[in-house]
Design a protein around this motif. Structure first.
Motif, short mmCIF file in Angstrom:
data_model
loop_
_atom_site.label_atom_id
_atom_site.label_comp_id
_atom_site.label_asym_id
_atom_site.label_seq_id
_atom_site.Cartn_x
_atom_site.Cartn_y
_atom_site.Cartn_z
N LEU A 42 0.50 -0.99 0.05
CA LEU A 42 0.08 -0.29 0.24
C LEU A 42 0.77 1.57 -0.25
CD1 LEU A 42 -2.85 -0.96 2.37
CD2 LEU A 42 -2.78 -0.65 -0.03
N ALA A 43 2.46 1.39 0.86
CA ALA A 43 3.09 2.25 0.75
C ALA A 43 3.24 3.09 -0.53
CB ALA A 43 3.78 2.26 1.55
N LYS A 44 3.23 1.60 -1.44
CA LYS A 44 4.38 1.83 -2.19
C LYS A 44 3.44 2.37 -3.46
CE LYS A 44 6.68 -1.42 -5.53
NZ LYS A 44 6.89 -2.85 -5.89
N THR A 45 2.09 1.33 -3.50
CA THR A 45 1.61 2.31 -4.77
C THR A 45 0.67 2.98 -4.38
OG1 THR A 45 0.57 -0.79 -4.56
CG2 THR A 45 -0.22 1.08 -6.17
N GLU A 46 0.81 3.59 -3.12
CA GLU A 46 -0.17 5.21 -2.83
C GLU A 46 0.73 5.68 -1.42
OE1 GLU A 46 -3.32 6.84 -2.80
OE2 GLU A 46 -1.20 8.33 -2.41
N PRO A 47 1.89 7.27 -2.38
CA PRO A 47 2.79 7.42 -1.90
C PRO A 47 2.52 8.04 -0.76
CG PRO A 47 3.08 7.69 -4.13
CD PRO A 47 1.58 6.88 -3.65
N LYS A 48 1.44 8.62 -0.18
CA LYS A 48 0.96 9.51 1.04
C LYS A 48 0.50 8.55 1.84
CE LYS A 48 -3.13 10.95 0.75
NZ LYS A 48 -5.24 11.73 0.46
N ILE A 49 0.44 6.93 1.57
CA ILE A 49 0.64 6.24 3.53
C ILE A 49 1.77 5.87 3.01
CG2 ILE A 49 -0.03 3.77 3.87
CD1 ILE A 49 -2.64 3.91 1.42
N GLY A 50 3.00 5.65 2.59
CA GLY A 50 4.89 5.52 3.21
C GLY A 50 4.47 6.64 4.13
#
Ligand SMILES: C[S@@+](CC[C@H](N)C(=O)[O-])C[C@H]1O[C@@H](n2cnc3c(N)ncnc32)[C@H](O)[C@@H]1O
Length: 294
Positions: A42-50
């Motif tokens: 999820l962090a990789k696909t959605e940078p905001k989460i990272g």
């Protein structure tokens, strides 16, 4: 019956390959928010989460944990919105989801993913239908969120109830589907009385998927074929199209083929393609399989 199957290697937050009202049923199991195995994906696909995870490392704040939880559901909600668009009027969305428990900064917390998804889907316009509880036989009771009960597990009051059920949430877009009287497709797709009694009851005790030696396949956390089979047969008729926006190892495509339904599956991780093609096996005659790389 001739059926068509499309596997689209791309992000299902945009299903530009599908026109409005073009699928009759969606069956899926997304990455579960706040279950650690999905953090990196999820962090990789959605940078905001990272970025929020990095903030959490730096600040240790409760508020950041809540923010990550919300961002993960915002990520999924884009897919639920697209699903709403591509479903026909009366089409059904079936979402297999588990709640999560997690201890962050020594604080044990429950993340009730199922209720968040219901809230989001109702805002999108879906009607929530009575849902199914999938009773899994495997999970062990938990003590202080750390797995099995330890020595003091028989003593009140600090143990937690085990999360040994997952949810199969059911939603409808718009009104009931309409069919002509005596429409042969419905009669050809009928289930038996025994199946009806079992499938339309609220608790399903279905065994989990067989453990596989392939690490790549384990990474998908595949759901049982039995569950996919029941849902497709409960909520669609032969010849219709099943959508899975989180295809993983390809269980939905395989079961759609077996049940003479067409299918469309989206998978963002291109490395999973060999897992999917292996699971589908040799395509029988009467089936076309198209693989689209975005
Ligand atoms: C829980 S697994 C699905 C397992 C599947 N039901 C099976 O039986 O194998 C979720 C899958 O969704 C994929 N995924 C996550 N976000 C996605 C997105 N935005 N678009 C397409 N696939 C996505 C992940 O790579 C993962 O393979």
């Amino acid at each position: 019956m001739q059926t068509q199957h499309r596997i689209i290697l791309g992000n299902s937050q945009q299903m530009s390959e599908l026109t409005d009202g073009s699928v009759q049923i969606m069956v899926t199991s997304p990455p579960y928010p706040m279950i650690a195995m999905w953090d990196d994906m999820l962090a990789k696909t959605e940078p905001k989460i990272g970025e929020s995870f990095q903030k959490l490392d730096a600040t240790d704040e409760d508020e950041t944990v809540r923010q990550i939880y919300t961002e993960m559901h915002d990520y999924l909600s884009k897919v639920w919105k697209e699903t709403y668009r591509v479903l026909v009027d009366g089409g059904i969305a079936c979402i297999n989801i588990g709640d999560a428990t997690r201890t962050i900064n020594e604080k044990f917390q429950l993340f009730p993913n199922h209720s968040r998804i219901i809230e989001v889907c109702e805002k999108i316009g879906f009607t929530t239908l009575p849902y199914i509880l999938w009773k899994k036989p495997t999970t062990k009771p938990m003590y202080k969120g750390k797995g099995a009960f330890l020595g003091s597990g028989f003593l009140p009051p600090n143990a937690y109830v085990t999360l040994d059920c997952e949810f199969i949430l059911l939603f409808r877009k718009g009104n009931l589907r309409k069919f002509k009287p005596k429409d042969a497709r419905r009669y050809e797709s009928a289930f038996t009385k025994k199946q009806r009694d079992e499938w339309f009851s609220q608790i399903w005790a279905v065994k989990g998927t067989r453990q596989t030696s392939s690490q790549l396949e384990r990474r998908t956390a595949a759901y049982p074929e039995e569950i996919t089979d029941r849902l497709i047969r409960m909520f669609s008729v032969k010849g219709e199209t099943v959508l899975d926006p989180f295809l993983g190892s390809g269980t939905t495509t395989k079961i759609a083929i077996q049940n003479e339904r067409s299918s469309v599956g989206y998978e963002v991780d291109q490395n999973l393609l060999p897992v999917v093609t292996k699971k589908i096996g040799n395509t029988e005659t009467g089936i076309t399989l198209e693989i689209i790389k975005r």
